[in-house]
Structure formats: structure tokens, C-alpha cells
Design a protein around this motif. Structure first.
Motif, short mmCIF file in Angstrom:
data_model
loop_
_atom_site.label_atom_id
_atom_site.label_comp_id
_atom_site.label_asym_id
_atom_site.label_seq_id
_atom_site.Cartn_x
_atom_site.Cartn_y
_atom_site.Cartn_z
N ALA A 1 -8.66 0.04 1.96
CA ALA A 1 -9.61 -1.02 2.33
C ALA A 1 -9.74 -2.03 1.20
CB ALA A 1 -10.96 -0.41 2.66
N GLY A 2 -9.77 -1.53 -0.04
CA GLY A 2 -9.82 -2.45 -1.17
C GLY A 2 -8.59 -3.33 -1.21
N GLY A 3 -7.44 -2.76 -0.89
CA GLY A 3 -6.22 -3.56 -0.86
C GLY A 3 -6.28 -4.66 0.18
N VAL A 4 -6.86 -4.36 1.33
CA VAL A 4 -7.00 -5.38 2.38
C VAL A 4 -7.88 -6.53 1.88
CG1 VAL A 4 -7.94 -5.84 4.67
CG2 VAL A 4 -6.61 -3.76 4.26
N PHE A 5 -9.04 -6.18 1.30
CA PHE A 5 -9.91 -7.23 0.77
C PHE A 5 -9.19 -8.05 -0.30
CE2 PHE A 5 -13.41 -4.74 2.60
CZ PHE A 5 -14.25 -5.74 3.06
N LEU A 6 -8.46 -7.37 -1.18
CA LEU A 6 -7.78 -8.07 -2.27
C LEU A 6 -6.70 -8.99 -1.73
CD1 LEU A 6 -7.49 -8.34 -5.34
CD2 LEU A 6 -5.85 -6.46 -5.29
N CYS A 7 -5.94 -8.53 -0.77
CA CYS A 7 -4.87 -9.37 -0.21
C CYS A 7 -5.45 -10.58 0.51
CB CYS A 7 -4.02 -8.54 0.76
SG CYS A 7 -3.00 -7.31 -0.07
N LEU A 8 -6.53 -10.36 1.29
CA LEU A 8 -7.16 -11.50 1.97
C LEU A 8 -7.68 -12.51 0.96
CD1 LEU A 8 -9.17 -9.72 4.83
CD2 LEU A 8 -7.22 -11.29 5.11
N GLY A 9 -8.31 -12.00 -0.11
CA GLY A 9 -8.84 -12.89 -1.12
C GLY A 9 -7.75 -13.69 -1.80
N LEU A 10 -6.65 -13.04 -2.16
CA LEU A 10 -5.55 -13.74 -2.83
C LEU A 10 -4.89 -14.75 -1.89
CD1 LEU A 10 -3.93 -10.75 -4.76
CD2 LEU A 10 -5.30 -12.63 -5.71
N MET A 11 -4.77 -14.36 -0.60
CA MET A 11 -4.16 -15.28 0.37
C MET A 11 -5.02 -16.53 0.52
SD MET A 11 -3.31 -14.57 4.39
CE MET A 11 -5.07 -14.51 4.80
N TRP A 12 -6.35 -16.34 0.65
CA TRP A 12 -7.23 -17.49 0.81
C TRP A 12 -7.37 -18.29 -0.48
CZ3 TRP A 12 -10.95 -13.85 3.77
CH2 TRP A 12 -10.64 -13.86 5.14
N THR A 13 -7.17 -17.63 -1.63
CA THR A 13 -7.18 -18.38 -2.89
C THR A 13 -6.00 -19.33 -2.94
OG1 THR A 13 -8.28 -16.56 -4.04
CG2 THR A 13 -7.12 -18.17 -5.39
N ALA A 14 -4.84 -18.86 -2.48
CA ALA A 14 -3.64 -19.70 -2.49
C ALA A 14 -3.71 -20.80 -1.44
CB ALA A 14 -2.40 -18.83 -2.27
N LYS A 15 -4.28 -20.45 -0.27
CA LYS A 15 -4.35 -21.42 0.82
C LYS A 15 -5.64 -21.18 1.58
CE LYS A 15 -1.71 -23.44 4.61
NZ LYS A 15 -0.48 -23.35 5.45
#
Length: 841
Positions: free
Chosen positions: A438-452
Motif C-alpha cells: 500500500a505504501g508503494g502505491v501511495f509512493l508511485c502515485l505521488g511520484l507520478m503526480w509530481t512529474a505530471k
């Protein structure tokens, strides 16, 4: 010869007793040492967290703090400083009871700070101590439930620095519950375990404090916690009937003692409630307003979910569609991903009964916090009377926060125990792996939205009401939300990874506990440090130009003013001239424009306004509501009949009765002006003419329909046998010789029989004395007081002596005396029992 052996054996016995006593003391000190260390840690963290305000001249100001609670606190403390009981407040809503209103907290202990500290520092100290006391209470509560020190400390930190607790820093009168509820649980649990008289009295004392700072929903939270602990106690005992008797033995005296101690507050409040605007209950839309929206559940994991809250026009925040098209009442529900992960680990705790009870009541309080978004609250509102007195169900989440923090402590204890036994079950490993994922999902979403961030910004835009959409800075909101998702993912992954990795390392499980504790604090404290904005003391003490002008231009006799939006409502196109976008400038604008009660500090009195707590008199509430719908000319006539010669307004008002006194710079695009209203009734006047009505409603209509001030005329609906009669032309005079909070004195010269009318609120407890003789106080002009007077020179004195206060004070003093006697006798019995045990040992 025979005495020596006896003396020797006595010395040996005494020596043995001394050794046993010393051993007990050492054992007690050793047990106490971790508790002292934990207390020092919690207090130190609290001081560090609040260092900015603790060691500076800054103060709290957000929401109702500065425009409502601060001036009311001034009145209360001034009453004490002048040697008067805080019984009546003449400054707002045409006059209202002071002590009877729990929002004043007239007998709450933090009032003692004002004895030794400056007013502003004592005021902010009220805010600082409650979260720290709440953390300490949670720690000792968990210790009393037999949890070890490290898990208990983790639970205390999770509660003390949680978003809900720190959100209550913006709610002056509700904040005490954050500290009292954990300590109430601690004392109740202790009373069930032993030393019942002393601990029962302490339990009752803390309950009494919660009643003194009464709020219906938070009081219900106390009841739910007591109910949860009672169920747990019964489940733990083999002899259920005996346990039930102990419960009754503890609860009945404690509740009676609490009611007795708080009677000085309860009895006047019970008198006030049916006479107040809140007495008929709150409508469902108001009672269920600011319910916790299901979207708020994301805020439990994600910090600053709704952006930067404290900006003018909320340009950097969103979420109004979920919060009554305003900001959230509790600005944060953030509990932290580590806290929630540890709370989930409580499922593996060996304390199955405690886990079940705490988990069940956490779910119940969460369901209640959802309010109108869940099916339970509407049923309770319709069928349980207490629920129609409370409002804003999201306050139930305070109990959820406490119980989740306690579950987190149990979860940490479960992890430590499993690792110490070196046998972590696959189910626990699976739960930690799920947390890692679950932490990985939050982290990936955050990084994706940070980039775009375009997609995230579009989602936020779609969730924003159309009338607010143009003002939002969507790129900044999306960027901040993306960072919050990254933080959540990182902390959740660390919280799950460390226990999994620790099993491989095979080091001390206690060290793991410390690491997770640090991780928990590291997630909560930095993210929540900005939940309570601050303002300088210079801005708190700032005296607006409007207040100065009203005081300078107003008459020497008592008079009232009104807020500027009464005559001319504020338009929607307000633009503030501010050097930055801090919401503090909106607060300063409210001070400058007279939209709050800040003028009370200059002894200004206010007439019609919409109250925050709905505990003003029903008559003043009706006058405010009905008066707001009158035409402008009738509004001015009503103000004249309410003793309001000073009328601030927005923009120019054309009426021959108004004289412009000046304009005010409010650092906005709006034109604020102050007018003097001519031909205004004095606070006290003599009336020979009578308009007799058959009901209060008819009196209200006659007052609102008046086209000119009621000079020499009074409207009476409480004087049977009278008939309407015209006013005489005799010259009569009234002069106020003494005007204090609880006492008003007048000198009268009457050429004919009539009525002295005092334009202060009618309320039970006001006594009138005509030339030293008690006379009846009549309800006049719908909401005020009058006394029948014969021709001649007279002295009339109105004194506020509420019977409810003296009954309550008598009960409270009696309860305090009984409690003191009971505690003394219990202590004497314990000392005798200890001495007997020592002799027998």
C-alpha cells in the motif's frame, strides 16, 4: 533479665519491617522510572512543538478565537479582578447570562493562569497545556491497562500530535476535552482496580471539569469511553455479578459527586437552555452540518490533504464541496500512516478483549462522526433528545483518534512481543507486506503526480464548486497533494519494512519499538506543526479606529452599537489590500470593520447579532432574525428603540435621521462609515403611556411595526388588568447613577404614575428594588425590563441574583465537603491497614 530477649526480638522485627519497606520503595521507584522518563519526553516534545508560541509574543487567532472567545474571556477575568461574580454580561446580544453559558468556562482551572501571568500569555497557555496533558493522560491510561512503557509512549505521541487533537487548538472552548477524556479513562480504570474511594472521587472530579467545559457531543464521547471500559471490565472478570456490583459502586458515587461539583454550572445552564435560542433544539441541517465526509477518510493517511488552509479566499486549498461549502470544521483528521499501520497490527495482540472493545467503539465513534453521511446519526437525532442539542458530528472523531492511538500502542506491543519470541506469524508478515505494498502505491502515485500533475489538478477542479473554481491555484494544490502522497508512501513503507527487516537482524525488539516510535513522531510532528496559525500580540491588542471613534463620539450614558453588516450586508466583491495572502489579514479586516466583538475591550456594548453558540436569549435571537428582514427605515427605528445611537455601515446610507461621523480605512475596497442615529431611546426612560398586548408575539409585532421611537410609551404583555392608555405630557426624568455587570441603579423624578423601562434583557434572576422595597420586574417592549413607579422621587435598583446560581453553588460546596471528608476517612483507613500489614509482616 526477661526484658532483653523481648527487646531484641522487637528490634529484629522492626529491622525486618524497615527492610521490607525499603524493598517496596525501591521496587516502586524502579517501576516509576520509565513513567518519569516517558513523561519528560512527552512534555519536552510538547515544548519543542509549541516553541514558536511559547517563547514569543505570538498568539492563536483562527476561527472564533479572537473575535469571540478572547473578548468574552476579558469580561470574565475583569469580573473576577473587580471582585464580582461573573453572572451577567451586558456587552452582547442585549445582555446575557455569563456563568450559565458553559462557553465562558467560569470555573475552569486555566482561569488561575490569569492570577500570575499577563492576560495574553495566560490566554495562550490555555491552548498549550491541553495537548500535552492529553498525551500524558493517554500514556498513563495505557499503562493502567498494563501496556509496557514504549508502546504506551507511542500511543501517547500518536494522540498528542494527531491532526484531530491539534485541530481543536482552533476551538478554545472545546479544547479541554482533548486532555480530559484520556484522564477520565485513566481514573475510571483505576477506580475499578482498587483504592476505590480516592480514585472514584478523582474520577468524579474530572467528569465535573468536563461538565464545566460542557459540549454535548464531547460529553457523549466521555460516556462512550466509560461504557467501553465498563464492558471491558465485565468481560475480564470471572465473577460477573461481583464485577457489576463494583461498577455500580464506582459509577453511582462518581456521577453523583461529578454532578454535585458541577452543579454551580449545571443548574444555571439548565435554566438558560429553554430560554435560549438553542432551547428548542437545533434543526437537523444545523445539527448535522460539518459532518465528516467519506472523502475525509483519505486525510487519515494523507497529510495536508486539502492544501494550504490559511490563505485569503482559500486560493491554495480545496474541499469546500465536502464541508458545507466552507473550510473544514476540524482542519485535519490526519492520524499518520504509521499510526494506522500499528493500529491494524493490534489485530495480532494477545489482548483480544481489549482490542475488540476499543476497535468496536472506534468504529462506532467514526460512524457517528460521519453524521448525515451514515444512517445511524439521523436515527439518533430523531429519537434521542441529547442529539438535537449538539452540532457538527465530526467532533466525535476525537474519541476515534484516542481509541486508534491506543490500538496503535497495542499493535506496537504485539510486534515487539512476536519479535522478542522470534516467531512472527505468517499472518503478521502478510499484513506488513500488505502495508508495504500500500505504501508503494501511495509512493508511485505521488511520484507520478509530481512529474505530471495535470490529471490530479483536473480531479481537484472537478471537486471544486463552480462559484469558487476561478479563485483556485490548481497547480500549487496539485503539487502539494502529490508531495503528501509521497510522504505517506515513504512512511508507510518504512513502517512496514523495519519490522520485516528486524526479524532478519535478530536484535533487541525493544530497540525496534524505539525506532517505530521515532518514525511515528517523525511523520506526525512536522506535518501537523502548521495546523494552528499564529498572529502577533501587537495585532491581538490592536484597537481599531472604528472602536475608538464609537467610544469618542458616543454619549456618556450607556449605549449600544451594532455590526456594520446589519444595516447593509457585505457584498461579495470584497478585496483586501494585504501584503501577503495569510488569512490573518481577514481577521484584522474583521477587527477594523467592527464585524467581531473586539470593541468589548473598550467597553462597547452590542445589540443585534447572530450568535456563534446560540445561547443568547430567545428574544434577542428573534429580534436579530426578524429585524434583518425589515426595510432599512424600519431597521433604523428598531435600532433607536434598542438604544443604538452609533450605527456603522458599509457605504453611504440615505436617511435624514443619520449624521455621518467619519469613515474608516479597513484596508479593503469597501467604504465603511460611522453614523449617529438621532432620536434614540436612552438606556433607561420613564413611560406613562402603555400599549397592552395579549402575548409576547403581539408585543414583538408592535415593536417591529413601530414607525418612531417609543418615547414615553411601553409595551407590556405581562401585567394583567392593565389597559392601553396614552402617554401624558408630564415632565419626568430618569438618570442612571450606577451601571455594572450585575447591578444597575436609577434615580427617578416622576410627576405621574408610570413605568421605569430599562433596555436590558429580561431574564429570571433580575430583582428590582424600589426605594429599598422588592417590586416585580415586568417584561417590557418584548425583551426588556420595567418597574411600576408612583409619582415622586424614587431610587430603583436592578440586581442580578439568580436563584439557580445560589442553588448550584450550595450543592457544589456540599459535594466538595462530602468528597473531602470521604477522602480523609479513606486515607485514614488505608494508613491503619498499612500499619497492620507492616506489624503482621
Amino acid at each position: 533479665m526477661s526484658r532483653e530477649p523481648a527487646r531484641t526480638s522487637s528490634l529484629i522485627a522492626d529491622t525486618c519491617c524497615m527492610k521490607k519497606t525499603a524493598q517496596r520503595k525501591r521496587s516502586y521507584v524502579e517501576r516509576l522510572r520509565p513513567d518519569v522518563l516517558a513523561s519528560v519526553i512527552l512534555i519536552t516534545l510538547g515544548f519543542l512543538f509549541f516553541a514558536d508560541i511559547l517563547f514569543s509574543s505570538k498568539n492563536f487567532y483562527y476561527r472564533d478565537i479572537l473575535n469571540f472567545h478572547y473578548p468574552l474571556r476579558k469580561i470574565l477575568i475583569d469580573s473576577y479582578a473587580n471582585g464580582r461574580l461573573p453572572l451577567w454580561n451586558p456587552f452582547i446580544y442585549l445582555g446575557q447570562p455569563m456563568l450559565a453559558n458553559p462557553n465562558y468556562m467560569a470555573f475552569y482551572p486555566t482561569n488561575l493562569f490569569h492570577l500570575v501571568l499577563s492576560f495574553n500569555y495566560a490566554f495562550k497557555l490555555h491552548f498549550l497545556i491541553h495537548p500535552i496533558l492529553g498525551g500524558l493522560g493517554t500514556y498513563f491510561f495505557l499503562r493502567r491497562l498494563a501496556l509496557r512503557s514504549i508502546p504506551a509512549l507511542a500511543g501517547a505521541i500518536a494522540y498528542q500530535f494527531s491532526g484531530p487533537v491539534l485541530s481543536f487548538l482552533n476551538l478554545y472552548n472545546l479544547l479541554p476535552a482533548t486532555a480530559l477524556i484520556p484522564w477520565i479513562g485513566w481514573t475510571f480504570q483505576g477506580a475499578l482496580r482498587g483504592h476505590r474511594v480516592r480514585r472514584t472521587m478523582l474520577f468524579g472530579f474530572l467528569l465535573a471539569l468536563q461538565v464545566i467545559a460542557f459540549e454535548p457531543i464531547l460529553f457523549q464521547c466521555c460516556i462512550f469511553l466509560i461504557l467501553a471500559l465498563s464492558i471491558f471490565y465485565l468481560l475480564e472478570q470471572e465473577n460477573r455479578k461481583g464485577a457489576l456490583r463494583i461498577l455500580v459502586f464506582v459509577l453511582c458515587p462518581a456521577l453523583a459527586f461529578a454532578a454535585g461539583l458541577a452543579a454551580v454550572q449545571i443548574v444555571p445552564t439548565l435554566e438558560l437552555l429553554p430560554l435560549s435560542a438553542r432551547g428548542s433544539g437545533l434543526g437537523y441541517s444545523m445539527a448535522s452540518g460539518w459532518s465528516m465526509h467519506p472523502v475525509d477518510l483519505m486525510n487519515l493517511f494523507v497529510p495536508n490533504f486539502y492544501g494550504v488552509l490559511y490563505t485569503i479566499d482559500s486560493t491554495a486549498s480545496w474541499g469546500e464541496a465536502f464541508h458545507e461549502f466552507r473550510e473544514a470544521y476540524l482542519v485535519s483528521f490526519f492520524m499518520g500512516s504509521v499510526t494506522l499501520l500499528l493500529a491494524a497490527m493490534a489485530f495480532f495482540s494477545a489482548r483480544s478483549r481489549l482490542r475488540t472493545v476499543l476497535g468496536s467503539f472506534a468504529a462506532l465513534s467514526l460512524l457517528l462522526a460521519l453524521g448525515k453521511f451514515a444512517p445511524l446519526y439521523p436515527l439518533l437525532y430523531r429519537h434521542l433528545p441529547l442529539f438535537d442539542l449538539g452540532r457538527y458530528p465530526c467532533k466525535y472523531f476525537l474519541l476515534t483518534a484516542l481509541l486508534v492511538s491506543m490500538l496503535a500502542a497495542m499493535g506496537l506491543e504485539a510486534i515487539i512481543d512476536r519479535l522478542a519470541a522470534q516467531r512472527m506469524r505468517w499472518s503478521m508478515k502478510g499484513a506488513l507486506v500488505a502495508g508495504l505494498a500500500a505504501g508503494g502505491v501511495f509512493l508511485c502515485l505521488g511520484l507520478m503526480w509530481t512529474a505530471k500533475s495535470d490529471g490530479l489538478a483536473a480531479m481537484v477542479r472537478d471537486a471544486t464548486p463552480s462559484k469558487l473554481a476561478d479563485a483556485k491555484n490548481y497547480p500549487a494544490i496539485a503539487a502539494g497533494l502529490a508531495r503528501s502522497f509521497v510522504a505517506t508512501g515513504a512512511f508507510l513503507m518504512l513502517g512496514a519494512f523495519i519490522p520485516l527487516a528486524w526479524q532478519r537482524i535478530r536484535r533487541s525488539a525493544e530497540i525496534l519499538g524505539v525506532l517505530l516510535l521515532l518514525l511515528l513522531a517523525g511523520e506526525l510532528m512536522p506535518q501537523n506543526i502548521g495546523l494552528s496559525p499564529l498572529i502577533s500580540d501587537a495585532d491581538v491588542d490592536y484597537v481599531p479606529e472604528l472602536a475608538d471613534l464609537i467610544r469618542q463620539q458616543g454619549p456618556d450614558a450607556p449605549f449600544r452599537s451594532v455590526t456594520p453588516d446589519y444595516l447593509t450586508p457585505e457584498p461579495d466583491n470584497l478585496i483586501l489590500r494585504a501584503p501577503n495572502r495569510s488569512v490573518a489579514w481577514r481577521v484584522l479586516y474583521n477587527k477594523r470593520s467592527g464585524r467581531n466583538l473586539d470593541g468589548i475591550r473598550q467597553k462597547l456594548q452590542y445589540s443585534l447579532d447572530r450568535p456563534i453558540d446560540y445561547l443568547n436569549s430567545r428574544e434577542s435571537a428573534v429580534l436579530a432574525d426578524r429585524g434583518a428582514n425589515l426595510p432599512e427605515a424600519n431597521k433604523l427605528t428598531l435600532l433607536a428603540n434598542l438604544n443604538c445611537p452609533m450605527v456603522p455601515a458599509i457605504g453611504e446610507v440615505q436617511d435624514p435621521r443619520l449624521t455621518l461621523l467619519g469613515t474608516m480605512d479597513t484596508h479593503s475596497n469597501l467604504d465603511y462609515r460611522l453614523y449617529r442615529l438621532k432620536d434614540v431611546l436612552p438606556r433607561a426612560y420613564f413611560a406613562t403611556g402603555v400599549i397592552q398586548t395579549r402575548s409576547a408575539e403581539e408585543s414583538l409585532n408592535r415593536l417591529l411595526e413601530a414607525t418612531s421611537p417609543l418615547h414615553n410609551t411601553v409595551i407590556l404583555d405581562s401585567a394583567p388588568g392593565l389597559e392601553t392608555r396614552p402617554a401624558s405630557t408630564d415632565l419626568n426624568s430618569v438618570r442612571i447613577t450606577r451601571y455594572e455587570n450585575n447591578r444597575v441603579a436609577c434615580e427617578i423624578r416622576a410627576m405621574s404614575a408610570g413605568y421605569l423601562v430599562l433596555l436590558d434583557s429580561w431574564y429570571p434572576g433580575w430583582k428590582a428594588y424600589l426605594d429599598g422595597q422588592r417590586v416585580d420586574v415586568l417584561r417590557a417592549n418584548y425583551a426588556f425590563r420595567a418597574v411600576a413607579v408612583k409619582p415622586g422621587a424614587h431610587h430603583v435598583e436592578f440586581v442580578f441574583k439568580p436563584v439557580s446560581f445560589y442553588i448550584g453553588a450550595t450543592i457544589s460546596c456540599t459535594a466538595l465537603l462530602i468528597g473531602a471528608v470521604a477522602a480523609i476517612f479513606a486515607a485514614a483507613i488505608r494508613r491503619r491497614a498499612a500499619a497492620a500489614e507492616t506489624r503482621n509482616g
